[in-house]
Each structure stands twice: as structure tokens, then as C-alpha cells.
Motif scaffolding. Structure first.
Motif, PDB file in Angstrom:
ATOM      1  N   SER A 180     -21.449 -41.688  10.230  1.00 17.01           N
ATOM      2  CA  SER A 180     -20.502 -40.392   9.121  1.00 17.01           C
ATOM      3  C   SER A 180     -19.608 -39.754  10.201  1.00 17.01           C
ATOM      4  N   GLN A 181     -18.485 -39.629   9.593  1.00 14.28           N
ATOM      5  CA  GLN A 181     -17.300 -38.962  10.205  1.00 14.28           C
ATOM      6  C   GLN A 181     -16.666 -38.095   9.106  1.00 14.28           C
ATOM      7  N   VAL A 182     -16.507 -36.979   9.506  1.00 13.35           N
ATOM      8  CA  VAL A 182     -15.905 -35.981   8.315  1.00 13.35           C
ATOM      9  C   VAL A 182     -14.591 -35.258   8.842  1.00 13.35           C
ATOM     10  N   ALA A 183     -13.528 -35.490   7.884  1.00 12.68           N
ATOM     11  CA  ALA A 183     -12.276 -34.832   8.159  1.00 12.68           C
ATOM     12  C   ALA A 183     -12.476 -33.398   7.818  1.00 12.68           C
ATOM     13  N   VAL A 184     -12.036 -32.630   8.979  1.00 12.77           N
ATOM     14  CA  VAL A 184     -12.261 -31.161   8.814  1.00 12.77           C
ATOM     15  C   VAL A 184     -10.999 -30.367   9.000  1.00 12.77           C
ATOM     16  N   ILE A 185     -10.854 -29.340   8.649  1.00  6.41           N
ATOM     17  CA  ILE A 185      -9.669 -28.404   9.059  1.00  6.41           C
ATOM     18  C   ILE A 185     -10.121 -27.147   9.616  1.00  6.41           C
ATOM     19  N   GLU A 186     -10.024 -26.819  10.905  1.00  2.00           N
ATOM     20  CA  GLU A 186     -10.237 -25.456  11.370  1.00  2.00           C
ATOM     21  C   GLU A 186      -9.060 -24.709  12.078  1.00  2.00           C
ATOM     22  N   ASP A 187      -9.185 -23.273  12.127  1.00  2.00           N
ATOM     23  CA  ASP A 187      -8.371 -22.453  12.741  1.00  2.00           C
ATOM     24  C   ASP A 187      -8.300 -22.564  14.155  1.00  2.00           C
ATOM     25  N   LEU A 188      -7.179 -22.687  14.940  1.00  2.00           N
ATOM     26  CA  LEU A 188      -7.092 -22.771  16.267  1.00  2.00           C
ATOM     27  C   LEU A 188      -6.579 -21.500  16.859  1.00  2.00           C
ATOM     28  N   LEU A 189      -5.494 -21.270  16.058  1.00  2.00           N
ATOM     29  CA  LEU A 189      -5.076 -19.744  16.399  1.00  2.00           C
ATOM     30  C   LEU A 189      -4.692 -18.756  15.272  1.00  2.00           C
ATOM     31  N   PRO A 190      -5.015 -17.592  14.985  1.00  2.00           N
ATOM     32  CA  PRO A 190      -5.395 -16.953  15.907  1.00  2.00           C
ATOM     33  C   PRO A 190      -6.819 -17.156  16.385  1.00  2.00           C
ATOM     34  N   LEU A 191      -7.490 -16.762  17.628  1.00  2.00           N
ATOM     35  CA  LEU A 191      -8.762 -16.834  18.036  1.00  2.00           C
ATOM     36  C   LEU A 191      -9.681 -15.954  17.638  1.00  2.00           C
ATOM     37  N   PRO A 192     -10.903 -16.233  17.337  1.00  2.00           N
ATOM     38  CA  PRO A 192     -11.620 -15.423  16.809  1.00  2.00           C
ATOM     39  C   PRO A 192     -12.126 -14.381  17.706  1.00  2.00           C
ATOM     40  N   GLU A 193     -12.317 -13.074  16.945  1.00  2.00           N
ATOM     41  CA  GLU A 193     -12.848 -11.801  17.789  1.00  2.00           C
ATOM     42  C   GLU A 193     -14.429 -12.182  18.065  1.00  2.00           C
ATOM     43  N   PRO A 194     -14.775 -11.560  19.454  1.00  2.00           N
ATOM     44  CA  PRO A 194     -16.176 -11.830  19.844  1.00  2.00           C
ATOM     45  C   PRO A 194     -17.152 -11.175  18.825  1.00  2.00           C
ATOM     46  N   GLY A 195     -18.331 -11.542  18.906  1.00  2.00           N
ATOM     47  CA  GLY A 195     -19.189 -11.016  18.112  1.00  2.00           C
ATOM     48  C   GLY A 195     -19.844  -9.783  18.578  1.00  2.00           C
TER      49      GLY A 195
END
Length: 286
Positions: A180-195
Motif C-alpha cells: 500500500s502506497q497512498v498519494a497525499v498532500i501536506e502543507d510545507l509552508l507556513p510551518l505549524p506553530e508548536p504545541g
């Protein structure tokens, strides 16, 4: 026996193809294991980088780095990671479908979309599509290094710093498992704020030079490392997909050889039966 000779030639041809696909399956399996090892080896470094980045960010909330800035999206780019070669099932097709879908979604929302590409397949596809490609690296090679992809990443990061881009998305094939290999899209920028719990110990580092300079360098290195990790993961997905595709091709060749041998035996038996009938008929006439 003209038909029998033709079937024998087909059997030899399919057997030669079967040897090739079996060899490609074994090579892909070996490359997949190496890619998985590289993928596992890069994770501790990336996780450590993220931990330091989040700690500094939480300890110095007054510093607003350009890569952390969230702006209204007017112009965006998608970084598409594909393979250099085909024979990997629907791996590249799925990735390109997700990327094109995102570009169409941006266009409908009035957002100007641009493309950056890593890999021959993606570069050729968007060249045929006449899409606005701002940066590309093709071919990637079997062992892509961080240094080889820095040029493409720098083009995107500089555009985000200068506010020529307001969002950068990353499209690749995530390695779930061998099947199983899944095509995904994720945000690269802006970077997420720390928790909220990243700085729970209430301690801080001693910085040399200033914390802002350290954070700036780490954020840039984090983006480069993340893209490099995605490229390695996509390579593992490519080899897994190719291994599965070549195994299916080998199995199909085996079934085809069985069908051809059955057809050859039937043709041979029919020819023998016809010869016996002709001999009997000739003897009866005498």
C-alpha cells in the motif's frame, strides 16, 4: 505444424519476458529494503530538529520568523515528488492526479497556482500540460542527496520569505507498507506553530549566536530535511510498487505460458490425429 511453430516462438518470447520481470522484481525488492533503511535512519535527525525548533519557538514567542507567518493565500505552489522511471503501477498517476486536483481547486478559488517538480515523470507531465513550473530537478537518481534537492527547495523558500508565495503544499506517495502506497498532500509552508506542552520543563538553551539566528537556520534546515525525507519515502514507495507490479507481471506471464503450452499440445495432437487419419485413408484406398 506451422501453427505449432508459431506457438513455440510465442512461448519462448513470453519466457524471456518472464525472466526480465522476475529479475526486476528482485532488484526492486533489494532497493526497497535499502530505501526503508535510509528512511528509518533519517527519522531521528528530523525528530530532533523538530524538537529543538519547537522548544526555541515556544521559549521566544516574540520572534516572528517569515517561514511561520500565516497570510491570506493569493499565490500558492505545489511541490510534486514523482519517480524517474515507470513500471510502478499507478504510483505516479495517483500523485499527479492529487496535484492537478489541488491546482484546479486553487484556480476555482481565485488563487494563482505554481508547480515545482522532483522526478522525471512529473517534469514530463507538467511540461506537456504547459503548467507554470518554477523549479524542477529531473532526474532525481537512485540515491538522492540533500545537496541535490536544496536548489529546488531554496527557490520555494525564498519566494515564501519575499511574500511571492503564501502557501506551499507537498504532494508525494506515502509508504504505508509493501502492498500500500497512498498519494497525499501536506502543507510545507507556513510551518505549524508548536504545541502547548513542548516547553513544559521551563528551561532554555544557551545560544551562540542569538536565538533568532539559530531558529532561522533550524527552520530552513527543517524544510530541507522534510523534503529530503519525503523524497526518500517516495523512493521506497516507488520500489515497493514496482516490485508488486513486476510480481504480477511474472505471474501473468506464467499463466500465459501455461495457456500457450495447452494450445500447443492441442495443435500437436490435432496434427498427429490428422496424419493418422490420412495414413488410414490411404491404406484403405489401396
Amino acid at each position: 505444424m506451422a501453427r505449432g511453430k508459431e506457438i513455440r516462438n510465442k512461448i519462448r518470447s513470453v519466457q524471456s519476458t518472464q525472466k526480465i520481470t522476475r529479475a526486476m522484481q528482485m532488484v526492486a525488492a533489494a532497493k526497497m529494503r535499502k530505501a526503508q533503511e535510509r528512511m528509518r535512519a533519517t527519522r531521528p535527525y528530523a525528530e530532533g530538529l523538530v524538537a529543538i525548533m519547537r522548544h526555541i519557538r515556544a521559549a521566544h514567542p516574540e520572534y516572528r520568523h517569515p517561514l511561520l507567518a500565516v497570510r491570506p493565500v493569493r499565490r500558492a505552489a505545489v511541490l510534486v515528488v514523482t519517480s524517474d522511471r515507470g513500471l510502478a503501477g499507478a504510483l505516479n498517476v495517483n500523485v499527479l492526479r492529487v496535484a492537478v486536483g489541488q491546482l484546479k481547486e486553487w484556480e476555482e478559488a481565485g488563487i494563482q497556482g505554481e508547480v515545482a517538480v522532483l522526478g522525471n515523470k512529473g517534469a514530463a507531465y507538467f511540461r506537456r500540460l504547459r503548467a507554470p513550473v518554477v523549479a524542477q530537478l529531473a532526474p532525481l537518481g537512485d540515491r538522492p542527496t540533500l545537496q541535490s534537492i536544496i536548489g529546488v527547495v531554496k527557490v520555494l523558500v525564498d519566494a515564501y520569505r519575499e511574500e511571492r508565495l503564501d502557501r506551499i503544499a507537498l504532494v508525494y506517495s506515502r509508504f504505508e507498507n509493501t502492498m500500500s502506497q497512498v498519494a497525499v498532500i501536506e502543507d510545507l509552508l507556513p510551518l505549524p506553530e508548536p504545541g502547548p506542552d513542548v516547553n513544559r520543563h521551563r528551561w532554555d538553551y544557551l545560544y551562540e549566536p542569538e536565538a533568532q539566528d539559530v531558529l532561522s537556520d533550524i527552520l530552513t534546515r527543517y524544510v530541507e530535511t522534510r523534503v529530503h525525507g519525503v523524497v526518500i519515502e517516495n523512493l521506497a514507495s516507488e520500489q515497493a510498487a514496482r516490485m508488486v507490479a513486476m510480481r504480477a507481471a511474472t505471474d501473468n506471464a506464467g499463466r500465459l505460458i501455461g495457456d500457450l503450452k495447452l494450445a500447443y499440445n492441442k495443435a500437436r495432437q490435432a496434427a498427429i490425429t490428422q496424419e493418422i487419419a490420412e495414413i488410414v485413408s490411404g491404406a484403405s484406398a489401396v
